[in-house]
Design a protein around this motif. Structure first.
Motif, PDB file in Angstrom:
ATOM      1  N   PRO A  96       0.825  -1.215   0.000  1.00 14.84           N
ATOM      2  CA  PRO A  96       0.000   0.000   0.000  1.00 14.84           C
ATOM      3  C   PRO A  96       0.859   1.264   0.000  1.00 14.84           C
ATOM      4  N   VAL A  97       1.262   1.699  -1.182  1.00 12.72           N
ATOM      5  CA  VAL A  97       2.102   2.886  -1.303  1.00 12.72           C
ATOM      6  C   VAL A  97       1.234   4.133  -1.383  1.00 12.72           C
ATOM      7  N   SER A  98       1.846   5.275  -1.125  1.00 17.35           N
ATOM      8  CA  SER A  98       1.096   6.534  -1.046  1.00 17.35           C
ATOM      9  C   SER A  98       0.948   7.219  -2.392  1.00 17.35           C
ATOM     10  N   TYR A  99       1.653   6.765  -3.412  1.00 15.59           N
ATOM     11  CA  TYR A  99       1.604   7.422  -4.718  1.00 15.59           C
ATOM     12  C   TYR A  99       0.789   6.569  -5.698  1.00 15.59           C
ATOM     13  N   THR A 100       0.489   7.169  -6.847  1.00 11.12           N
ATOM     14  CA  THR A 100      -0.323   6.496  -7.867  1.00 11.12           C
ATOM     15  C   THR A 100       0.582   5.714  -8.810  1.00 11.12           C
ATOM     16  N   LYS A 101       0.220   4.458  -9.041  1.00  8.63           N
ATOM     17  CA  LYS A 101       0.995   3.607  -9.935  1.00  8.63           C
ATOM     18  C   LYS A 101       0.372   3.625 -11.333  1.00  8.63           C
ATOM     19  N   ALA A 102       1.146   3.148 -12.304  1.00 13.00           N
ATOM     20  CA  ALA A 102       0.647   3.108 -13.680  1.00 13.00           C
ATOM     21  C   ALA A 102      -0.555   2.170 -13.794  1.00 13.00           C
ATOM     22  N   ILE A 103      -0.533   1.087 -13.047  1.00 11.91           N
ATOM     23  CA  ILE A 103      -1.659   0.158 -13.087  1.00 11.91           C
ATOM     24  C   ILE A 103      -2.890   0.785 -12.439  1.00 11.91           C
ATOM     25  N   ASP A 104      -2.700   1.692 -11.477  1.00 11.03           N
ATOM     26  CA  ASP A 104      -3.841   2.388 -10.870  1.00 11.03           C
ATOM     27  C   ASP A 104      -4.518   3.304 -11.881  1.00 11.03           C
ATOM     28  N   VAL A 105      -3.711   3.954 -12.699  1.00 14.71           N
ATOM     29  CA  VAL A 105      -4.284   4.815 -13.745  1.00 14.71           C
ATOM     30  C   VAL A 105      -5.118   3.985 -14.711  1.00 14.71           C
ATOM     31  N   TRP A 106      -4.573   2.834 -15.113  1.00 15.08           N
ATOM     32  CA  TRP A 106      -5.294   1.985 -16.070  1.00 15.08           C
ATOM     33  C   TRP A 106      -6.605   1.464 -15.485  1.00 15.08           C
ATOM     34  N   THR A 107      -6.532   0.846 -14.318  1.00 15.21           N
ATOM     35  CA  THR A 107      -7.745   0.277 -13.722  1.00 15.21           C
ATOM     36  C   THR A 107      -8.746   1.363 -13.345  1.00 15.21           C
ATOM     37  N   GLY A 108      -8.250   2.524 -12.902  1.00 10.38           N
ATOM     38  CA  GLY A 108      -9.156   3.610 -12.548  1.00 10.38           C
ATOM     39  C   GLY A 108      -9.923   4.134 -13.743  1.00 10.38           C
TER      40      GLY A 108
END
Length: 445
Positions: free
Chosen positions: A300-312
């Motif tokens: 659980p990191v505090s920044y946004t990952k590339a996979i978070d952008v895709w799934t979001g």
């Protein structure tokens, strides 16, 4: 015949004598090794608590040359941010107290089975979490002493090392994991570590990792300063590139399929409420489950990952398709209400018109429907103005208006526009997403 037997007997005697000489020679050689070891590390001869002298028997720091052979890398854990490595670790230094006579080249080196009898550098792995030696069947330790006092110390060890990771570009990322080696007690005034000249780090050729590829590695020095002094330090940086094919098959393609399936709702009839609702809710829940499963395998990191952008973004498209049906349903009910209002107004106008005709007939008056000329000319003028406005507008706008007029209800227009708008926006997002991260990889290389 007798001469031949004597000749064979003589040869047999010579062979027996030669074997006896070799056995005696080997026995004597082992005695020589024992005598040499007793002379250099026997009781009262050598003190393992004192470090060797510097170069040319000076009081400078002892120089220790290091090289490692990476035998395997078994696991790289993203959650714990650590990796496991097995390596053969070698150190070489000169201790002039261990010099001995090689008897004209007969003694190339001595192998010591008890390394604790001589001084060894106090090197430790500063980013180690766990580690152990290999003792099957015997301890995997090698210690050789050469006639000029050079010492080779080799040992096989397995380590679990920490590897802080930057997951902003996950899973299109590259990670740098280090092996840090430093002196624990001797400062640079007493002990200095150096990389061995020529291939200080070697990697096995059959190194295979399930999710990563070792692209390259670098060696460097990382001398550190603390309150107790300055300590010599060596560093190996291993650059790992994450294999993307697994994530393409398991994450990206299924997410694209879910988004495309959510668009099927735009092609269903607007009155098929159960089908469109169940389709939207199912795709939304599946997408949410996919997202939670991805995040469960990451810290659980505090920044946004590339996979978070895709799934979001994919989740937003699926949710948008569900909201689009809510808008279509609302517009459909508005159209039905407007249509019923028009029908009632038309019926009321027809009733009023019929009542007026009945009044005229009852009065017995013959009236003629006179259309006012001024009003007629006004209608013609308004019609001409509308035609002029249509001709003055651009052909594209006129074509778009004619195409939209094919769908009289607002609900149908929303569906038709969504069929074009959603795929175009998703294609634009893919273009920006992949261009950004792929070009970022090229710049880093």
């Amino acid at each position: 015949m007798m001469t031949r037997r004597l000749y064979l007997l003589l040869i047999l005697v010579l062979l027996v004598l030669q074997g006896a000489v070799l056995v005696c020679g080997k026995a004597n050689f082992r005695q020589i090794e024992k005598k040499i070891l007793d002379n250099i590390i026997g009781p009262g001869k050598y003190d393992s608590r004192i470090r060797p002298h510097g170069i040319n028997n000076t009081d400078g720091p002892a120089l220790v040359k290091v090289n490692i052979y990476i035998r395997s890398i078994s696991e790289i854990d993203d959650v714990r941010m650590e990796y496991s490595v097995q390596l053969t670790f070698r150190e070489q230094w000169r201790d002039e107290r261990l010099q001995f006579d090689d008897l004209g080249g007969q003694v190339r080196y001595l192998t010591l089975t008890d390394p604790e009898k001589i001084w060894k550098p106090d090197l430790f792995f500063s980013n180690e979490k766990e580690g152990h030696f290999h003792n099957i069947i015997m301890p995997n330790v090698l210690l050789r002493i050469h006639p000029n006092g050079d010492v080779l110390y080799s040992i096989r060890i397995s380590l679990v090392l920490s590897c802080p990771m930057d997951l902003k570009f996950y899973p299109l990322d590259k990670q740098t994991c280090s092996i840090l080696m430093a002196s624990y007690g001797y400062t640079t005034e007493d002990l200095v570590f150096l990389w061995k000249e020529g291939d200080p780090v070697q990697v096995t050729k059959n190194l295979h990792l399930p999710r990563f590829t070792l692209e390259r590695f670098f060696t460097d020095y990382c001398t550190s300063r603390t309150n107790t002094g300055e300590y010599s330090c060596l560093k190996v940086d291993l650059l790992f590139k994450r294999e993307f094919s697994y994530y393409l098959i398991q994450i990206y393609i299924p997410c694209c399929m879910l988004v495309i399936v959510s668009w099927v709702s735009f092609w269903l009839d607007q009155n098929a409420v159960p089908a469109r609702v169940s389709l939207g809710v199912t795709t939304l829940l599946t997408m949410a489950t996919q997202t939670s499963g991805i995040n469960a395998s990451l810290p659980p990191v505090s920044y946004t990952k590339a996979i978070d952008v895709w799934t979001g973004v994919c989740l937003t498209f699926v949710f948008g398709a569900l909201l689009e049906f809510a808008l279509v349903n609302y517009a459909s009910r508005s159209d039905a209400h407007r249509k019923s209002a028009k029908e009632q107004q038309k019926k009321q106008w027809e009733l009023e018109h019929a009542a007026l005709e009945a009044d005229h007939l009852e009065d017995g008056a013959t009236t003629f429907a006179m259309k006012p000329l001024v009003h007629h000319h006004g209608d013609l003028h308004a019609e001409k103005m509308r035609q002029c406005e249509v001709h003055m507008k651009s052909p594209k706008e006129n074509l778009c208006r004619r195409w939209m007029n094919r769908f009289p209800s607002r609900s149908k227009r929303i569906d038709v526009i969504s069929r074009i708008f959603f795929p175009l926006m998703f294609a634009l997002f893919n273009l920006v997403y992949w261009t950004t991260y792929l070009f970022r990889e090229d710049k880093e290389e």
